[in-house]
Scaffold this motif. Structure first.
Motif, PDB file in Angstrom:
ATOM      1  N   LEU A 125      43.268  -8.945  -1.103  1.00 48.58           N
ATOM      2  CA  LEU A 125      42.594  -7.790  -1.309  1.00 48.58           C
ATOM      3  C   LEU A 125      40.787  -7.689  -0.204  1.00 48.58           C
ATOM      4  O   LEU A 125      40.801  -9.032   0.139  1.00 48.58           O
ATOM      5  CB  LEU A 125      41.846  -7.845  -2.836  1.00 48.58           C
ATOM      6  N   ALA A 126      40.926  -7.026   0.173  1.00 47.64           N
ATOM      7  CA  ALA A 126      38.905  -6.441   1.516  1.00 47.64           C
ATOM      8  C   ALA A 126      39.465  -7.573   2.518  1.00 47.64           C
ATOM      9  O   ALA A 126      38.752  -8.698   2.517  1.00 47.64           O
ATOM     10  CB  ALA A 126      38.327  -7.150   0.372  1.00 47.64           C
ATOM     11  N   SER A 127      40.446  -7.796   3.238  1.00 50.48           N
ATOM     12  CA  SER A 127      41.000  -8.418   4.052  1.00 50.48           C
ATOM     13  C   SER A 127      40.500  -8.882   5.287  1.00 50.48           C
ATOM     14  O   SER A 127      39.921 -10.196   5.557  1.00 50.48           O
ATOM     15  CB  SER A 127      42.333  -8.615   4.899  1.00 50.48           C
ATOM     16  N   LEU A 128      39.119  -7.586   5.497  1.00 50.98           N
ATOM     17  CA  LEU A 128      38.170  -7.352   6.679  1.00 50.98           C
ATOM     18  C   LEU A 128      37.022  -8.519   5.984  1.00 50.98           C
ATOM     19  O   LEU A 128      36.945  -9.587   6.987  1.00 50.98           O
ATOM     20  CB  LEU A 128      37.806  -6.156   6.664  1.00 50.98           C
ATOM     21  N   TRP A 129      36.521  -8.458   4.738  1.00 53.35           N
ATOM     22  CA  TRP A 129      35.619  -9.378   4.385  1.00 53.35           C
ATOM     23  C   TRP A 129      36.744 -10.655   4.028  1.00 53.35           C
ATOM     24  O   TRP A 129      35.326 -11.972   4.502  1.00 53.35           O
ATOM     25  CB  TRP A 129      35.367  -8.865   2.954  1.00 53.35           C
ATOM     26  N   GLN A 130      37.628 -11.137   3.721  1.00 49.84           N
ATOM     27  CA  GLN A 130      37.655 -12.544   3.759  1.00 49.84           C
ATOM     28  C   GLN A 130      38.104 -13.417   4.947  1.00 49.84           C
ATOM     29  O   GLN A 130      37.816 -14.405   5.149  1.00 49.84           O
ATOM     30  CB  GLN A 130      39.458 -12.365   2.880  1.00 49.84           C
ATOM     31  N   HIS A 131      38.897 -12.961   5.471  1.00 46.72           N
ATOM     32  CA  HIS A 131      39.257 -13.151   6.814  1.00 46.72           C
ATOM     33  C   HIS A 131      38.425 -12.442   8.809  1.00 46.72           C
ATOM     34  O   HIS A 131      38.770 -13.597   9.566  1.00 46.72           O
ATOM     35  CB  HIS A 131      40.695 -12.789   7.237  1.00 46.72           C
ATOM     36  N   ARG A 132      37.799 -11.921   8.378  1.00 42.84           N
ATOM     37  CA  ARG A 132      37.063 -11.011   9.573  1.00 42.84           C
ATOM     38  C   ARG A 132      35.578 -11.050   9.837  1.00 42.84           C
ATOM     39  O   ARG A 132      34.464 -10.641  10.530  1.00 42.84           O
ATOM     40  CB  ARG A 132      37.468  -9.686   9.605  1.00 42.84           C
ATOM     41  N   THR A 133      35.302 -12.025   8.869  1.00 44.65           N
ATOM     42  CA  THR A 133      33.473 -12.726   8.848  1.00 44.65           C
ATOM     43  C   THR A 133      33.122 -13.276   8.883  1.00 44.65           C
ATOM     44  O   THR A 133      33.525 -14.153   8.569  1.00 44.65           O
ATOM     45  CB  THR A 133      33.235 -11.516   7.684  1.00 44.65           C
TER      46      THR A 133
ATOM     47  N   HIS B 233      35.770 -12.414  19.875  1.00 47.66           N
ATOM     48  CA  HIS B 233      35.036 -10.941  18.369  1.00 47.66           C
ATOM     49  C   HIS B 233      34.832 -11.311  17.516  1.00 47.66           C
ATOM     50  O   HIS B 233      35.256 -12.933  16.924  1.00 47.66           O
ATOM     51  CB  HIS B 233      36.641 -10.315  19.041  1.00 47.66           C
ATOM     52  N   THR B 234      33.852 -10.805  17.573  1.00 44.51           N
ATOM     53  CA  THR B 234      32.820 -11.454  15.982  1.00 44.51           C
ATOM     54  C   THR B 234      33.676 -11.908  14.322  1.00 44.51           C
ATOM     55  O   THR B 234      33.421 -11.676  14.091  1.00 44.51           O
ATOM     56  CB  THR B 234      31.700 -10.642  15.508  1.00 44.51           C
ATOM     57  N   SER B 235      34.867 -10.410  15.192  1.00 49.32           N
ATOM     58  CA  SER B 235      35.880 -10.957  13.524  1.00 49.32           C
ATOM     59  C   SER B 235      36.599 -12.025  13.920  1.00 49.32           C
ATOM     60  O   SER B 235      37.238 -12.416  12.814  1.00 49.32           O
ATOM     61  CB  SER B 235      37.351  -9.474  13.485  1.00 49.32           C
ATOM     62  N   LEU B 236      36.975 -12.513  14.631  1.00 53.79           N
ATOM     63  CA  LEU B 236      37.274 -14.527  14.613  1.00 53.79           C
ATOM     64  C   LEU B 236      36.192 -15.485  14.333  1.00 53.79           C
ATOM     65  O   LEU B 236      36.313 -16.674  14.513  1.00 53.79           O
ATOM     66  CB  LEU B 236      38.102 -14.671  15.828  1.00 53.79           C
ATOM     67  N   TYR B 237      34.661 -15.361  14.921  1.00 61.18           N
ATOM     68  CA  TYR B 237      33.524 -16.370  14.569  1.00 61.18           C
ATOM     69  C   TYR B 237      33.529 -16.301  13.659  1.00 61.18           C
ATOM     70  O   TYR B 237      33.101 -15.424  12.459  1.00 61.18           O
ATOM     71  CB  TYR B 237      32.566 -15.135  15.213  1.00 61.18           C
ATOM     72  N   LYS B 238      32.901 -17.276  13.402  1.00 61.63           N
ATOM     73  CA  LYS B 238      32.573 -17.832  11.709  1.00 61.63           C
ATOM     74  C   LYS B 238      31.608 -19.038  11.356  1.00 61.63           C
ATOM     75  O   LYS B 238      30.807 -18.251  10.681  1.00 61.63           O
ATOM     76  CB  LYS B 238      33.777 -19.173  11.599  1.00 61.63           C
TER      77      LYS B 238
END
Length: 417
Positions: free
Chosen positions: A59-67, A174-179
């Motif tokens: 669920l909510a993969s953007l929040w789980q993997h790209r934030t 990209h910020t989608s991969l920045y932790k």
């Protein structure tokens, strides 16, 4: 007449086709993020079953993997709730990333929402002969009277075409991969983009003694997250009930200039259009400052003009300067991916946004609906979800009077869970 062997092969092919084709009694929802979950919950409340197809495994993969790790909601939790179930009372005013994910999981459990994961939609097209939507994934074809597009405005990272970026020797992320800034400790980092992500990533980098240089390509509104102890967004929503939008914008900018100072002097030029009006017209969100501005004032975050070209060891800027960097972070946002899979439909623009403006962009033709494309965050999502559920439930009650739903004889029924 064909041989027994040919008949057996035909039978096997027929059974194989049957196993891959499913009639969904209720709507098909594409995307298991907040938009898809909210719509499914509202449909459930109306007694309408639905099936969510989700390309990832959660669920909510953007929040789980790209934030990034330090992310919190930019708005107070009461403005980010989904319909029918609010945040737990013990959550803080601005829930963290992990608290929001927990809320999504609780929400799905509460409404018994069980998406089909790892089902990446390849095509969705309206079959004019059947009068149904045909949605194809790598495993199966799903068929329904209704298709709800819930992939949202932020489905895929937006990667700009910057001259020379392929030449750069260091990492480009990209910020989608920045932790976390811990990966960039003591490094010189070029952050391209000055929205909420660009500001927060730059702030995070400072905490690890990195030296961020933030590229400001366009004008930007920076507002304090809170004014006099109250949410800036909440103040704006309250004022809009009584005052014209442009007057509210003037009030917000007056207070922002009083509390933050003149941001133009820091290289952050304000647009001529006010922050709320600009958001409504273009979808460009004002930056809600959570500490980056003080780091800009102190010089720890360097503000630079647009990039002309990326070099092997750094970048050349529009003002003629050239600087060296160890890493580049693209804080360039996200985009819709609808045009890549929704076919034969002119309801969306080439950028994947509904052509019909808010508040009427939630409904198309032939059973097509959209949720999460309002440019108004989770408040817009909640509004769309309720409207869609009400509209489909009326059709559903009418169809329940019919004993049979006609469809191709090859289609089998999806067992309700």
């Amino acid at each position: 007449m064909g041989s027994c062997k040919d008949q057996e092969q035909q039978k096997q092919q027929h059974n194989q086709f049957q196993a891959k084709c499913v009639l969904v009694h209720g709507p098909i929802i594409v995307g298991a993020g907040p938009s898809g979950l909210a719509t499914s919950a509202c449909l459930t409340q109306q007694g309408v079953p639905s099936l969510i197809l989700e390309k990832t495994d959660c669920l909510a993969s953007l929040w789980q993997h790209r934030t990034y790790d330090r992310l919190k909601l930019h708005l107070p939790k009461q403005f980010c709730e989904l319909p029918l179930l609010g945040f737990p009372e013990n959550f803080p005013k601005y829930p963290t990333k992990h608290q929001f994910i927990s809320y999504m999981e609780t929400y799905a459990s509460h409404f018994s929402i069980h998406p089909r994961f790892n089902q990446a939609v390849q095509t969705a097209v309206f079959d004019r002969v059947l009068g149904f939507w045909r949605v194809t994934t790598q495993d199966c074809e799903y068929i329904s009277r209704w298709l709800i597009v819930a992939t949202g405005e932020n489905a895929e990272p937006s990667i700009p075409d910057i001259p020379g970026i392929d030449k750069f020797n260091g990492p480009v992320v990209h910020t989608s991969l920045y932790k976390s800034g811990s990966e960039f400790r003591n490094k010189r980092v070029l952050v391209i983009g000055c929205g909420n992500s660009g500001m927060e990533v730059s702030l995070d980098l400072c905490r690890y003694n990195a030296i961020p240089h933030m590229v400001v390509r366009n004008t930007v509104h920076v507002l304090p997250r809170e004014m006099f102890g109250f949410s800036t967004f909440g103040i704006a929503m309250a004022l809009l009930k009584w005052l014209p939008l442009r007057l509210v914008d003037k009030i917000l900018l007056l207070i922002a200039n009083f509390t933050l100072g003149n941001t133009d002097q820091l290289g952050l030029r304000r647009p001529k259009t006010g922050p709320i009006e600009l958001k409504n017209v273009t979808g460009k969100t004002p930056v809600l400052d959570v500490g980056a501005l003080s780091q800009i004032k102190s010089g720890k975050i360097k503000v630079t003009e647009g990039v002309k070209e990326i070099t092997r060891n750094g970048a050349k800027f529009m003002d003629g300067q050239e600087k060296e960097f160890d890493s580049i972070i693209l804080a360039t946002g996200y985009k819709s991916n609808v045009p890549t899979w929704l076919k034969g439909c002119d309801f969306f623009t080439k950028d994947g946004m509904p052509k019909t403006p808010f508040p009427n962009g939630w409904k198309g033709e032939k059973g097509l609906y959209t949720v999460g494309f309002t440019r108004r965050g989770l408040l817009g999502t909640a509004s769309d979800a309720v409207k869609i559920a009400n509209d489909i439930s009326e059709q559903w009650r009418t169809l329940k009077h019919c004993k049979n739903i006609s469809c191709n004889s090859h289609v089998i029924l999806l067992k309700e869970t």
